[in-house]
Scaffold this active site. Structure first.
Site, short mmCIF file in Angstrom:
data_model
loop_
_atom_site.label_atom_id
_atom_site.label_comp_id
_atom_site.label_asym_id
_atom_site.label_seq_id
_atom_site.Cartn_x
_atom_site.Cartn_y
_atom_site.Cartn_z
N SER A 24 0.82 -1.21 0.00
CA SER A 24 0.00 0.00 0.00
C SER A 24 0.85 1.26 0.00
O SER A 24 0.32 2.37 0.00
CB SER A 24 -0.93 0.00 1.21
OG SER A 24 -0.20 -0.17 2.41
N ASN A 111 -2.35 -2.43 13.38
CA ASN A 111 -3.80 -2.22 13.34
C ASN A 111 -4.24 -0.94 14.05
O ASN A 111 -5.04 -0.18 13.54
CB ASN A 111 -4.54 -3.43 13.92
CG ASN A 111 -4.28 -4.70 13.12
OD1 ASN A 111 -3.74 -4.63 12.02
ND2 ASN A 111 -4.63 -5.85 13.67
N THR A 156 -39.55 26.94 -10.34
CA THR A 156 -39.83 25.57 -9.90
C THR A 156 -40.02 24.80 -11.20
O THR A 156 -40.51 25.37 -12.19
CB THR A 156 -41.10 25.48 -9.02
OG1 THR A 156 -42.21 25.94 -9.78
CG2 THR A 156 -40.98 26.31 -7.76
N SER A 278 -13.09 27.50 -27.30
CA SER A 278 -13.20 26.33 -28.17
C SER A 278 -12.12 26.40 -29.23
O SER A 278 -11.77 27.48 -29.69
CB SER A 278 -14.58 26.32 -28.84
OG SER A 278 -14.54 25.52 -30.01
N LYS A 284 -17.03 30.94 -28.62
CA LYS A 284 -17.40 30.19 -27.43
C LYS A 284 -16.64 30.60 -26.18
O LYS A 284 -15.46 30.92 -26.22
CB LYS A 284 -17.13 28.70 -27.66
CG LYS A 284 -18.08 28.09 -28.68
CD LYS A 284 -19.32 27.58 -28.04
CE LYS A 284 -19.11 26.13 -27.65
NZ LYS A 284 -20.33 25.57 -27.10
N ASN A 286 -16.71 28.61 -22.60
CA ASN A 286 -17.35 27.44 -21.99
C ASN A 286 -17.13 27.37 -20.48
O ASN A 286 -16.06 27.71 -19.98
CB ASN A 286 -16.80 26.16 -22.63
CG ASN A 286 -17.25 26.02 -24.07
OD1 ASN A 286 -18.33 26.46 -24.44
ND2 ASN A 286 -16.39 25.43 -24.89
N GLU A 291 -18.60 22.48 -15.11
CA GLU A 291 -18.93 21.12 -15.56
C GLU A 291 -18.09 20.08 -14.81
O GLU A 291 -18.58 19.01 -14.44
CB GLU A 291 -18.71 21.00 -17.06
CG GLU A 291 -19.67 21.86 -17.86
CD GLU A 291 -19.25 21.96 -19.32
OE1 GLU A 291 -19.91 21.34 -20.15
OE2 GLU A 291 -18.27 22.66 -19.62
N TYR A 318 -9.82 -6.34 12.67
CA TYR A 318 -9.19 -5.87 11.45
C TYR A 318 -9.16 -6.96 10.37
O TYR A 318 -8.91 -8.12 10.64
CB TYR A 318 -7.75 -5.41 11.74
CG TYR A 318 -7.00 -4.96 10.49
CD1 TYR A 318 -7.10 -3.66 10.02
CD2 TYR A 318 -6.20 -5.86 9.77
CE1 TYR A 318 -6.43 -3.26 8.88
CE2 TYR A 318 -5.53 -5.47 8.62
CZ TYR A 318 -5.65 -4.17 8.17
OH TYR A 318 -5.00 -3.77 7.05
N GLN A 323 -7.49 -1.94 4.08
CA GLN A 323 -6.43 -1.17 3.45
C GLN A 323 -6.95 -0.39 2.24
O GLN A 323 -6.35 0.59 1.81
CB GLN A 323 -5.29 -2.12 3.04
CG GLN A 323 -4.15 -1.48 2.29
CD GLN A 323 -2.95 -2.39 2.22
OE1 GLN A 323 -2.24 -2.56 3.20
NE2 GLN A 323 -2.72 -3.00 1.07
N LYS A 326 -8.09 3.90 2.02
CA LYS A 326 -7.35 5.17 1.86
C LYS A 326 -7.50 5.82 0.51
O LYS A 326 -7.73 7.03 0.41
CB LYS A 326 -5.87 4.94 2.17
CG LYS A 326 -5.65 4.70 3.65
CD LYS A 326 -4.28 4.15 3.93
CE LYS A 326 -4.33 3.23 5.12
NZ LYS A 326 -5.05 1.95 4.86
N1 ARG Z 1 -1.27 -1.24 5.37
C1 ARG Z 1 -2.24 -1.71 6.32
C2 ARG Z 1 -3.55 -0.97 6.12
O1 ARG Z 1 -3.55 0.04 5.50
C3 ARG Z 1 -1.75 -1.50 7.72
C4 ARG Z 1 -2.31 -2.44 8.73
C5 ARG Z 1 -1.83 -3.80 8.48
N2 ARG Z 1 -2.14 -4.68 9.56
C6 ARG Z 1 -2.09 -5.99 9.39
N3 ARG Z 1 -2.38 -6.73 10.38
N4 ARG Z 1 -1.73 -6.53 8.25
O2 ARG Z 1 -4.60 -1.38 6.56
#
Ligand code: ARG
Length: 458
Positions: A24, A111, A156, A278, A284, A286, A291, A318, A323, A326
């Site tokens: 990640s 975690n 309306t 344009s 034009k 725009n 948009e 967890y 993951q 994010k």
């Molecule tokens: N990269 C993981 C996440 O974003 C971190 C936590 C990982 N924990 C684990 N037990 N593998 O969730």
């Protein structure tokens, strides 16, 4: 080779595809500052509680400070092999300070670490959102004040309904973005609890002080249930829900800007700074920014649904599924920031064409309700009858191709003989608007009261 963090029971390293699906770091490196701040607070607490020595704590803190500047200067080398930001930082710490680095993870798990880092990030993002919304509201308050007397058609069904003022219309958006901002404030309150110390899921036997880390990291208090703490992504979902509602508001505004800036409406002219031309049609101008703001809604809604779907089937506590939280939040945050900033610019810069608005306000028999109300007030007709009489007046005007105010008194009296020339006082758009003095209504004096109310709160 096996992993240096948890390689004890592993004979071999991961398959390349395993690394690819698992890593990640490409996106969670965004959490570096929160990760380092969290680790410093954790190490400081561990030393205070005599869980690690003061000397090791000093080495750890110094090493983490070094890593922070390495990352900020671009000198830090992120490694996918080290999966995520947490292990990238920790591995670098080991390289910098040696064995003391291995004590940092005492009484902690990734975690609770990731729950902390991400929560800090979302909280800071919400604080930015609050400021951005305040700037947008300020831009609208200025335009509303400037145009408290500018009459425009209210709609309306996108059909001319009754005359309103542009100031009043602007203040409708102030209400919407004001609600968004209060949702942001509530969410900050809501998530103001520190996850660190929940450890993997069950808490820890080490004599940690979670109140101390909570305070050091600017949280009101620690979370109360370690299982919930590492399972919970409500804070991210709340951010996304708030973003989705705000994006919906921005999108409605964007839609109005697109309509208003057409030559057919011509209610506003966007500044050159917030429009494009344009490549083929020289005439034009725009409304691309509007948009794109409208389109960002799709991404943000998508992110909300994506994370709700990721979370909905997960058993406690967890799971690695989490993951995937994010990227959704990062993308939505970037989209929302950009959309609010672009809207603030457009609202601040646009030229309001009061003449066009006023001309349109008079078209489409927008004061028909005023005629009906007058018949109720002055002639004593029940509203339903007044509605009918007015409908006949509109039909007559339509047949003659004129406005209600252009019908002669004699013509009006063929419909109802009790009508007097006093009726012409209410048939202009200005009179119509000025008469709507009910609380929250469109009368300029009333709108100015609402502007003052918001000025005191912005
Ligand atoms: N990269 C993981 C996440 O974003 C971190 C936590 C990982 N924990 C684990 N037990 N593998 O969730």
């Amino acid at each position: 080779s096996s992993n240096q963090m948890w390689g004890g029971r592993f004979a071999s390293g991961p398959d390349a595809i395993m690394e690819e699906i698992n890593a990640s770091i490409d996106f969670d490196k965004k959490l570096y500052a929160q990760d380092i701040r969290g680790s410093i607070a954790h190490a400081t607490m561990l030393a205070h509680q005599d869980i690690i020595s003061a000397e090791d704590k000093d080495k750890i803190v110094h090493g983490l400070d070094t890593i922070l500047s390495e990352i900020e200067s671009g000198a830090f080398e992120f490694s996918r092999r080290l999966e995520d930001i947490h292990m990238n930082v920790e591995a670098r710490l080991a390289a910098l300070i040696g064995p003391a680095a291995g004590r940092l993870h005492t009484a902690r798990s990734r975690n609770d670490q990731v729950a902390l880092d991400f929560r800090l990030w979302v909280k800071e993002e919400l604080q930015k959102t609050e400021k951005a919304l305040t700037a947008l509201i300020a831009a609208f308050l200025d335009r509303a004040e400037e145009h408290a007397d500018t009459v425009m058609p209210g709609f309306t069904h996108l059909q001319t309904a009754q005359p309103v003022t542009f100031g009043h219309h602007c203040m409708a958006y102030v209400e919407m973005f004001g609600r968004d901002r209060s949702r942001v404030r509530h969410a900050i309150e809501h998530m103001d609890e520190s996850p660190i110390g929940a450890a993997a899921l069950a808490g820890t036997g080490f004599p940690i002080d979670r109140h101390m880390t909570a305070k050091a990291l600017g949280f009101r208090e620690p979370t109360r249930n370690s299982i919930d703490t590492v399972s919970d992504r409500d804070f991210a979902l709340e951010f996304l829900s708030i973003a989705a509602i705000a994006a919906m508001h921005l999108s409605r505004l964007a839609e109005e800007i697109v309509i208003w800036s057409t030559p057919q409406f011509g209610f506003i002219r966007l500044s050159d700074a917030f429009s494009t031309g344009s490549s083929i049609m020289p005439q034009k101008k725009n409304p691309d920014a509007a948009e794109l703001v409208r389109a960002k809604t799709g991404r943000i809604n998508g992110s909300l649904i994506a994370l709700l779907t990721v979370m909905k089937g997960l058993p406690l506590a967890y799971s690695k599924d989490m993951q995937e939280d994010k990227e959704q939040v990062f993308d939505a945050a970037e989209s929302l920031e950009l959309a609010i900033a672009a809207m603030t610019g457009m609202v601040r810069d646009m030229t309001v064409r009061a003449d066009r608005m006023k001309a349109a306000a008079g078209a489409g028999y927008a004061t028909a309700t005023d005629l009906a109300d007058w018949l109720v007030r002055e002639v004593g007709l029940p509203f339903r009858d007044a509605h009918h009489v007015t409908g006949r007046a509109v039909a007559l005007a339509e047949q003659k191709g004129c406005d209600l105010a252009e019908l002669s008194l004699a013509e009006l009296q063929t419909i109802n003989p009790a009508i007097t020339d006093k009726v012409f006082d209410v048939l202009t758009v200005e009179a119509s608007v000025a008469s709507r003095t009910s609380f929250g209504g469109t009368a300029p004096a009333e709108v100015r009261k609402q502007i003052a109310w918001w000025r005191a709160r912005n």
